[in-house]
Design an enzyme around this catalytic site. Structure first.
Site, short mmCIF file in Angstrom:
data_model
loop_
_atom_site.label_atom_id
_atom_site.label_comp_id
_atom_site.label_asym_id
_atom_site.label_seq_id
_atom_site.Cartn_x
_atom_site.Cartn_y
_atom_site.Cartn_z
N THR A 33 -63.45 0.63 22.04
CA THR A 33 -62.27 1.07 22.79
C THR A 33 -62.66 2.10 23.84
OG1 THR A 33 -60.87 0.68 20.84
CG2 THR A 33 -59.96 2.09 22.58
N ASP A 218 -60.06 -7.49 24.63
CA ASP A 218 -60.54 -6.86 23.41
C ASP A 218 -60.37 -7.83 22.24
OD1 ASP A 218 -61.49 -4.94 21.67
OD2 ASP A 218 -59.59 -3.86 21.53
N GLU A 219 -61.15 -7.64 21.16
CA GLU A 219 -61.06 -8.47 19.96
C GLU A 219 -61.16 -9.96 20.32
OE1 GLU A 219 -61.37 -7.08 17.25
OE2 GLU A 219 -60.36 -5.14 17.22
N ARG A 603 -65.00 -0.09 6.91
CA ARG A 603 -63.88 0.85 7.09
C ARG A 603 -64.27 2.24 6.58
NH1 ARG A 603 -62.45 -1.31 10.92
NH2 ARG A 603 -64.29 -2.55 10.49
#
Length: 674
Positions: A33, A218-219, A603
């Site tokens: 990002t 993005d993604e 995560r």
């Protein structure tokens, strides 16, 4: 000082390469990002007008985060960049051009529940609601999958198709015709129609192509074939397309995502510049070693190895218990002790699981321990019946052709308009092709509609017509509140069945919707009802209604965890039969399940703990559980207790040949300390 000096060499290369096609392979926690925002800022500093730049992603939350970062970096000079989801971009294009396809520009968007209601109505009308071949939910799924692949109804109606497929094709065709009659689109239509416009009205879409000269995605691993084809049309002339993605985090194949788009990109753009972002800023070295070891077992991937400047880190934890209740109790007890011993915050903890049903025993254990928690990915605020009712009134006022919304609210509250009267009303709509509210406004002229119902219809139509004008002139939030007051909707909720607390909850959520509408009106005074509804309908299921994690532990599925991070992560239910999911294995999706495990591992920032139960009940049967195959792919030395005796790296390859029950050996000391 140029902000780009704070980037690592690979990030800087990605930011400063602005011409032509670019593929940024961004590993988990590698600052993608940040790179996208810096790249936009770099373009603007290079005198590219902000209005010529577009960046699309998959959630409103991600798009808003980019907007905030860009604003902090550039202030007013960053305004004008189009940062949005794919669907928001599609709606923007369609508001200008959909008339070319025979629709009005005030179209409404049907969400999944609206779609399902429409399909049920169609099946009832055709007398196939009890068909053994297909049910409404299956029909909805088949239509959805066809649309994500860009498949037309006619392609499902080929002579050699299975009877079930042909029936779905017939429903699909009727469904599309009915949507058009209602001047409505579903989510898949948004991008399919954009693609159709570029393919069939290329000359008239040239202005759109000229408008956006720099396109970022993005993604990218989550794109489907329709989105990829649409992007190729957008960049046809200038080819300034930068895509950012990670095939190792592609976990949405079940809803149409095609990670193969990443591989295809290099074929379609042979002059592509490829940059790998492998430095991870999130996790410790131990966690990254586990993630790398796991994902290397996938054969279909673009090689990358995450690394960190954070050496060492806590070894991986392991908890096993006799059954799932003891498993969750042990996890909760350990979290509670950690918080007390180390003065940690509850919101720093997250518990991840493969399937929604696993949350029940976790919630029971957390309530017993009096630990506050929130469940992400549970029932959405916008899925509540009372919220859908209130928004359906707005949709009907915005689009008088919206039969689905009309059928939802015409007797909520009750107005004495029965099922027979509605059938007659629908017949009049079909015969005259007039908007339904137009017919209702003069219902007594139609002899087929019972007199008492016709009178109620005229009163109802007059009220909605009055509010059409009031919304055009007044404050959206205030007029919305006046609408519900005149409808008596809150009084209606007060009289519903259920206990006092349930009724109060229904009223509270409607009041919260009204407060949100008022805030929207204050923040966007120039926008009208259509803009507000568009925002509501495009609210992504991946966007949490309340992003706050204040003083609460987080529970969520692994799919919901994508894009998030927590200092302390527990992955529960790590046993065969739970994870990987057996249905996924039946669909030959083991590699996607492994990617899902990889997402869970990455995560964690500081500590990662796995847990499982040795037995699990299914109906009246007690089943013995074995550790997940994914755990068997990790280096035993990464665990705080050896996984299988003193197994060396050379012996690791023999693990899968041994009984997975061996996984429990030599763990007693660790569990007694837990």
């Amino acid at each position: 000082m140029n902000p780009s000096t704070s980037l690592n060499p690979q990030q800087r290369e990605a930011v400063e390469t602005t011409r032509g096609p670019m593929l940024i392979l961004a590993g988990a926690g590698s600052g993608k990002t940040r790179v996208i925002v810096h790249r936009i800022a770099h373009l603007i500093r290079e005198q590219v007008p902000p209005s010529r730049i577009i960046a699309v992603t998959f959630t409103n939350k991600a798009a808003n985060e980019m907007k905030e970062r860009l604003s902090q970096m550039l202030g007013e000079s960053g305004k004008g960049v189009h940062l949005s989801t794919f669907h928001s971009l599609g709606v923007r294009i369609l508001r200008e051009t959909i008339d070319l396809l025979g629709y009005h520009k005030n179209f409404v968007i049907y969400d999944s529940q609206d779609q399902l209601a429409l399909i049920r109505n169609l099946m009832d009308e055709e007398g196939i609601s009890e068909s053994p071949l297909i049910d409404p939910k299956s029909a909805q799924q088949m239509i959805h999958h066809a649309k994500t692949r860009g498949t037309s109804p006619e392609e499902l109606l080929v002579p050699n198709a299975l009877p079930r497929t042909r029936l779905a094709g017939q429903l699909y065709r009727q469904y599309q015709e009915t949507l058009k009659g209602c001047n409505a689109l579903d989510f898949e239509d948004i991008l399919n129609f954009c693609l159709k416009l570029f393919e069939s009205h290329a000359d008239k879409m040239q202005e759109i192509r000229d408008r956006f000269r720099y396109v970022m995605v993005d993604e990218y691993q989550d794109t489907n074939s329709v989105q990829y084809r649409l992007l190729k049309h957008l960049v046809r002339d200038h080819r300034n397309l930068c895509v950012v993605g990670d095939d190792d985090q592609s976990i949405y194949g079940w809803r149409g995502a095609e990670p193969g788009n990443l591989f295809q990109f290099e074929k379609d753009f042979p002059d592509v510049k490829v940059v790998r972002l492998e430095q991870n800023y999130r996790s410790t070295e131990v966690i990254l070693k586990a993630a790398n070891a796991l994902i290397e077992n996938n054969s279909q991937r673009m090689p990358k190895t995450l690394w960190s400047e954070k050496p060492g880190g806590e070894l991986l934890g392991w908890i096993e218990a006799e059954d799932e209740v003891l498993e969750t109790e042990t996890v909760v007890r350990r979290i509670r002790l950690d918080i007390m011993r180390h003065n940690r915050k509850l919101e720093e903890y997250c518990i991840l699981y493969r399937s929604n049903f696993q949350s029940r025993v976790l919630e029971e254990s957390l309530r017993e321990a009096k630990l506050p928690y929130r469940v992400v990915g549970g029932k959405s605020f916008f899925e509540r019946k009372e919220i859908r009712d209130a928004l359906a009134y707005l949709k009907l006022i915005q689009n008088p052709n919206d039969l689905v919304s009309l059928q939802r609210v015409i007797n909520t509250p009750r107005r004495g308009i029965g099922k027979t009267s509605l059938m007659q009303l629908n017949a009049c709509v079909a015969e005259t092709s007039l908007p339904v509210l137009k017919i209702m406004s003069q219902a007594r002229k139609y002899s087929s509609i019972p007199a008492e119902a016709a009178s109620s219809m005229e009163v109802f139509s007059a009220l909605l017509g009055d509010f059409q004008g009031r919304f055009e002139k007044g404050n959206l939030g205030e007029v919305f509140r006046e609408l519900l007051d005149e409808l008596g909707y809150l009084r209606f909720l007060e009289q519903q069945s259920g206990d006092v607390k349930s009724r109060e909850k229904r009223i509270q959520v409607v009041q919260e919707l009204l407060r949100g509408a008022q805030r929207y009106a204050e923040d966007h005074p120039e926008n009208q009802l259509g803009d507000y509804l568009e925002r509501m309908m495009l609210f992504s299921e991946n966007d949490d209604q309340d992003g706050s994690t204040s003083q609460a532990l987080t529970l969520m599925t692994l799919h919901s965890a994508k894009g998030l991070e927590f200092p302390y992560v527990y992955m529960v239910g790590m046993s065969e039969g739970l994870f990987p999911n057996p249905r996924a294995l039946n669909d030959d999706a083991e590699e996607e399940e492994r990617r899902l495990c990889y997402v869970g591992i990455t995560r964690a920032q500081r500590e990662l703990v796995f847990s499982m139960a040795k037995t699990r009940k299914r109906y009246q049967e007690t089943l013995l559980q074995e550790p997940s195959r994914f755990l068997m792919e990790l280096d035993p030395k990464l665990f705080s207790t050896p996984v299988i005796g003193e197994a060396s790296l050379e012996q690791k390859g023999k693990m899968k040949k041994r009984s997975r029950s061996d996984f429990f050996q030599n763990l007693k000391q660790f569990n007694s300390q837990s």
